[in-house]
Design a protein around this motif. Sequence first.
Motif, PDB file in Angstrom:
ATOM      1  N   LEU A 150       0.827  -1.212   0.000  1.00  0.00           N
ATOM      2  CA  LEU A 150       0.000   0.000   0.000  1.00  0.00           C
ATOM      3  C   LEU A 150       0.857   1.256   0.000  1.00  0.00           C
ATOM      4  CD1 LEU A 150      -2.820  -0.974   2.532  1.00  0.00           C
ATOM      5  CD2 LEU A 150      -2.818  -1.178   0.038  1.00  0.00           C
ATOM      6  N   LEU A 151       1.908   1.271   0.824  1.00  0.00           N
ATOM      7  CA  LEU A 151       2.788   2.437   0.868  1.00  0.00           C
ATOM      8  C   LEU A 151       3.426   2.693  -0.490  1.00  0.00           C
ATOM      9  CD1 LEU A 151       4.634   2.173   4.304  1.00  0.00           C
ATOM     10  CD2 LEU A 151       3.311   4.109   3.485  1.00  0.00           C
ATOM     11  N   ASP A 152       3.947   1.637  -1.094  1.00  0.00           N
ATOM     12  CA  ASP A 152       4.569   1.788  -2.414  1.00  0.00           C
ATOM     13  C   ASP A 152       3.560   2.307  -3.438  1.00  0.00           C
ATOM     14  OD1 ASP A 152       7.275   1.012  -2.031  1.00  0.00           O
ATOM     15  OD2 ASP A 152       6.653  -1.072  -1.881  1.00  0.00           O
ATOM     16  N   ALA A 153       2.365   1.729  -3.442  1.00  0.00           N
ATOM     17  CA  ALA A 153       1.346   2.117  -4.418  1.00  0.00           C
ATOM     18  C   ALA A 153       0.900   3.548  -4.214  1.00  0.00           C
ATOM     19  CB  ALA A 153       0.151   1.164  -4.318  1.00  0.00           C
ATOM     20  N   GLN A 154       0.750   3.977  -2.953  1.00  0.00           N
ATOM     21  CA  GLN A 154       0.349   5.358  -2.686  1.00  0.00           C
ATOM     22  C   GLN A 154       1.373   6.340  -3.243  1.00  0.00           C
ATOM     23  OE1 GLN A 154      -0.093   5.206   1.547  1.00  0.00           O
ATOM     24  NE2 GLN A 154      -2.022   4.076   1.451  1.00  0.00           N
ATOM     25  N   LEU A 155       2.642   6.065  -3.033  1.00  0.00           N
ATOM     26  CA  LEU A 155       3.687   6.963  -3.519  1.00  0.00           C
ATOM     27  C   LEU A 155       3.714   7.026  -5.036  1.00  0.00           C
ATOM     28  CD1 LEU A 155       6.572   6.094  -1.028  1.00  0.00           C
ATOM     29  CD2 LEU A 155       5.079   8.091  -0.985  1.00  0.00           C
ATOM     30  N   LYS A 156       3.391   5.914  -5.691  1.00  0.00           N
ATOM     31  CA  LYS A 156       3.382   5.893  -7.157  1.00  0.00           C
ATOM     32  C   LYS A 156       2.289   6.788  -7.727  1.00  0.00           C
ATOM     33  CE  LYS A 156       5.324   1.244  -7.762  1.00  0.00           C
ATOM     34  NZ  LYS A 156       5.005  -0.160  -8.114  1.00  0.00           N
ATOM     35  N   GLU A 157       1.201   6.998  -6.982  1.00  0.00           N
ATOM     36  CA  GLU A 157       0.093   7.822  -7.477  1.00  0.00           C
ATOM     37  C   GLU A 157       0.331   9.320  -7.276  1.00  0.00           C
ATOM     38  OE1 GLU A 157      -3.960   5.332  -7.476  1.00  0.00           O
ATOM     39  OE2 GLU A 157      -3.461   6.146  -5.515  1.00  0.00           O
ATOM     40  N   ALA A 158       1.300   9.676  -6.459  1.00  0.00           N
ATOM     41  CA  ALA A 158       1.430  11.055  -5.997  1.00  0.00           C
ATOM     42  C   ALA A 158       1.862  12.038  -7.075  1.00  0.00           C
ATOM     43  CB  ALA A 158       2.425  11.113  -4.840  1.00  0.00           C
ATOM     44  N   ASP A 159       1.225  13.227  -7.066  1.00  0.00           N
ATOM     45  CA  ASP A 159       1.741  14.405  -7.775  1.00  0.00           C
ATOM     46  C   ASP A 159       2.620  15.225  -6.846  1.00  0.00           C
ATOM     47  OD1 ASP A 159       0.545  14.258 -10.397  1.00  0.00           O
ATOM     48  OD2 ASP A 159      -1.371  14.721  -9.452  1.00  0.00           O
ATOM     49  N   CYS A 160       2.348  15.133  -5.550  1.00  0.00           N
ATOM     50  CA  CYS A 160       3.194  15.752  -4.541  1.00  0.00           C
ATOM     51  C   CYS A 160       3.044  14.959  -3.250  1.00  0.00           C
ATOM     52  CB  CYS A 160       2.873  17.229  -4.332  1.00  0.00           C
ATOM     53  SG  CYS A 160       1.240  17.585  -3.658  1.00  0.00           S
ATOM     54  N   ILE A 161       4.084  15.008  -2.437  1.00  0.00           N
ATOM     55  CA  ILE A 161       4.115  14.226  -1.199  1.00  0.00           C
ATOM     56  C   ILE A 161       4.308  15.166  -0.018  1.00  0.00           C
ATOM     57  CG2 ILE A 161       5.368  12.448   0.097  1.00  0.00           C
ATOM     58  CD1 ILE A 161       6.233  11.316  -2.655  1.00  0.00           C
ATOM     59  N   VAL A 162       3.526  14.947   1.017  1.00  0.00           N
ATOM     60  CA  VAL A 162       3.679  15.674   2.267  1.00  0.00           C
ATOM     61  C   VAL A 162       4.261  14.723   3.309  1.00  0.00           C
ATOM     62  CG1 VAL A 162       2.391  16.591   4.231  1.00  0.00           C
ATOM     63  CG2 VAL A 162       1.928  17.454   1.951  1.00  0.00           C
ATOM     64  N   LEU A 163       5.428  15.052   3.833  1.00  0.00           N
ATOM     65  CA  LEU A 163       6.012  14.316   4.946  1.00  0.00           C
ATOM     66  C   LEU A 163       5.542  14.993   6.223  1.00  0.00           C
ATOM     67  CD1 LEU A 163       7.946  12.225   6.220  1.00  0.00           C
ATOM     68  CD2 LEU A 163       9.784  13.923   5.926  1.00  0.00           C
ATOM     69  N   ASN A 164       4.592  14.380   6.877  1.00  0.00           N
ATOM     70  CA  ASN A 164       3.964  14.975   8.059  1.00  0.00           C
ATOM     71  C   ASN A 164       4.711  14.569   9.337  1.00  0.00           C
ATOM     72  OD1 ASN A 164       2.041  16.420   9.504  1.00  0.00           O
ATOM     73  ND2 ASN A 164       0.633  14.685   9.642  1.00  0.00           N
TER      74      ASN A 164
END
Length: 364
Positions: A150-164
Motif C-alpha cells: 500500500l505504501l509503495d502504491a500510494q507513492l506511485k500515485e502522488a503528484d506531490c508528497i507531504v512528509l507529516n
Amino acid sequence: MDKKRFMVVSGFLGAGKTTTMVALTEYINSTGKHAAIIANDLGANYIIDAEYSDRQNVEVTPIGGDCICYIPDTLIERIERLNREPKDLVMSDIPGCGIGALDHVYGNLDKNHKDEFTLAPFLVVTDPERLRMIMPEQADIHLPEELKFLLDAQLKEADCIVLNKIDLMSDEEVDRYVKFLKEACPDIPVFPISAKEKIGLEQVADYVLTAESRVNITDIGYGGPEFVAAEKSMSWFNRNVFITAKDGKAFDGNELVDDLIDEIRNGLIANKRNVPHLKTFAVGKENDYGKFSLIGVDYDIIHDQELKEETEKLRLVVNARAVCESDLLLDIVDDAFDAVAEKYNVKIKVFFSECFGMMDEGRH
C-alpha cells in the motif's frame, strides 16, 4: 463557466490526512481564499473526521458508506454543494487501502468533466514511522508484509508528497526522509510539514492552489493479488455510544477513553493482531470534547484534544481500522467496553455499531 478546483488527499492510515486537510484549509482561509473538506469513510454513520473537522471552524461535508472512487455522482454533488459559495479549493480524503483514486476519481473527472473541474495535484500524506517499513532499514512495526504494498502504491500515485509529523523529528532525520522520498519518487515535490504545529503549510498551499495534476495513471497493482491480500487483512469498526454514570457521580472521561483504548490494545496483542489507526471522539458537558488516537499496539495514545471537565454523561464515537478478522475484532471491542463499564460503574447504550472486513460476504 469557472472551473472548480478539486484535490484528493491520500495516504496511509494514521499518517495525518485529516489533520493535514484541516490545517491546510485553515491556512488557506487565513489568506483570504476559501477551502473546504469532504470527509470520506467506508462506515455508514458517525465519521469522526467529519465531526472533528467541523469543530475546527472549517467547512466540511461527509460522504459515508463507500469510497469516493465508486460513487462519482455523489462526489460531484458534494463538490457542487460546497461551491454554492465559490471555493478556491475543495479537498477529499479516501478511506480503505488509500489507493485507486487517481484512476477512478481523477481519471473520471479528467475524461468526463474536463470543462467543470481543475484537478489540483494528487497529494499523498506520509508519516516517518510507517515509511520506515519501506526504507533501507525495513523496520518491523508489527504490520503485515502485505501493507508495504500500500505504501509503495500510494507513492506511485502522488503528484506531490507531504512528509507529516516533522515536529517529532530532528533536522537530520527530516533530511534523511526527504532524501529517501525524492529518490523513490523522482521529479515529485516533497513538502516536510507538521500539520499539528502548523509548520510548512505555506509552500503546500501555494503548490496545490496553482499547480495541476499530471493525471499520470500507471499500473500500481490495483485489484491484483497484493492489493487483495492487503484488503483481506483489514477490518473496519464503527460505534456510537452514550455513557452515563449509574450513581450520578462525575467521572474522568479522558481516563475512561484511555482505558478503553488500552483494553482494545491488550486484546489485539493477546491475539497477535494490530490496529494501524483507531480514533475516538468524545463529547461531554456543553460541547466539551476530546479526540484520542492510536496508530498501532506498540505506540502511546495520542491526545489530539482532551476533555476539560469531568462529566456524568459522555457521547463516544469509535472508528477503528484493524489488521484483524471482523468477528474477532468485534469480540475484542465488546470485551473492552464491558471492562470499562464495570470499572467506571457506567451504563453504555449503543446507538450504532458496525464491524466488517473488506472481503466479508454480504458487505456489498
